[in-house]
Design an enzyme around this catalytic site. Structure first.
Site, PDB file in Angstrom:
ATOM      1  N   GLU A  11     124.020 -49.558  85.645  1.00 39.02           N
ATOM      2  CA  GLU A  11     123.127 -49.595  84.499  1.00 39.02           C
ATOM      3  C   GLU A  11     123.848 -49.971  83.218  1.00 39.02           C
ATOM      4  OE1 GLU A  11     119.382 -47.283  82.935  1.00 39.02           O
ATOM      5  OE2 GLU A  11     121.045 -45.989  83.446  1.00 39.02           O
ATOM      6  N   ILE A 124     114.318 -41.888  78.500  1.00 38.15           N
ATOM      7  CA  ILE A 124     113.852 -42.241  79.847  1.00 38.15           C
ATOM      8  C   ILE A 124     113.469 -43.712  79.965  1.00 38.15           C
ATOM      9  CG2 ILE A 124     113.053 -39.902  80.383  1.00 38.15           C
ATOM     10  CD1 ILE A 124     110.166 -40.907  79.895  1.00 38.15           C
ATOM     11  N   HIS A 125     113.558 -44.229  81.153  1.00 43.66           N
ATOM     12  CA  HIS A 125     113.185 -45.613  81.429  1.00 43.66           C
ATOM     13  C   HIS A 125     113.012 -45.786  82.925  1.00 43.66           C
ATOM     14  CE1 HIS A 125     117.555 -45.153  81.253  1.00 43.66           C
ATOM     15  NE2 HIS A 125     117.641 -46.093  82.187  1.00 43.66           N
ATOM     16  N   ILE A 126     112.147 -46.719  83.281  1.00 48.24           N
ATOM     17  CA  ILE A 126     111.870 -47.018  84.686  1.00 48.24           C
ATOM     18  C   ILE A 126     112.546 -48.333  85.053  1.00 48.24           C
ATOM     19  CG2 ILE A 126     110.070 -47.567  86.374  1.00 48.24           C
ATOM     20  CD1 ILE A 126     108.099 -45.982  84.629  1.00 48.24           C
TER      21      ILE A 126
END
Ligand SMILES: [Zn+2]
Length: 163
Positions: A11, A124-126
């Protein structure tokens, strides 16, 4: 024994603008606050409570991140408006990825907390990725080396017109 497939650990995302901003501590907040740099930051789409951005260090071409405008570290801390829209954007992202890449499948996932592998744990993140049968064959898992067949600007241009 099967190895857990975890693209999320790779990431890295856009470095963001606004270096002098008080928001500099959070890349997603920096990107969110600076729409003038959307193309440089590979922001594909903005909705009212969230946005879609390319992961600049993708596991595979078309690796997207769906990010709420709200700076929240937990899914259950986000408002319903936000989480509803995140799922709407996931659907829209699937449609766009399908139109551009015709994948055979998709992965959709979130890492909540550093222990779960979140690179940016405070916001947060998808993740959403297109997948093909055997697609891991062209990526070496040795030395964290991956072959990405398409540069980000190309991915951005192709997907942008589908949002
Ligand atoms: Zn943030």
């Amino acid at each position: 024994m099967k190895t857990l497939w975890s693209p999320w650990r790779y990431e890295y995302i856009a470095s963001g603008g606004a270096p002098n901003s008080k928001l500099r501590g959070c890349v997603f907040c920096s990107i969110q606050a600076d729409p003038a740099r959307d193309e440089a930051n590979f922001v594909l789409h903005r909705a009212s409570a969230s946005f879609v951005v390319l992961n600049i260090y993708p596991y595979i071409s078309g690796h997207l991140l769906i990010v709420p405008n709200e700076h929240v570290a937990d899914l259950d801390a986000a408002t319903k408006e936000t989480t509803d829209e995140l799922m709407d954007l996931a659907k829209r992202s699937q449609t766009a990825l399908r139109a551009v890449y015709q994948p055979e499948g998709f992965n959709l996932g979130m890492n909540l907390g550093k222990s779960a592998g979140a690179g940016i744990a405070d916001h947060i993140h998808i993740h959403m990725l297109p997948r093909w049968a055997g697609d891991t064959n062209f990526m070496s898992t040795v030395g964290d080396t991956r072959v990405i067949p398409e540069d980000l600007a190309t991915t951005y241009r192709k997907l942008k017109e589908k949002f």
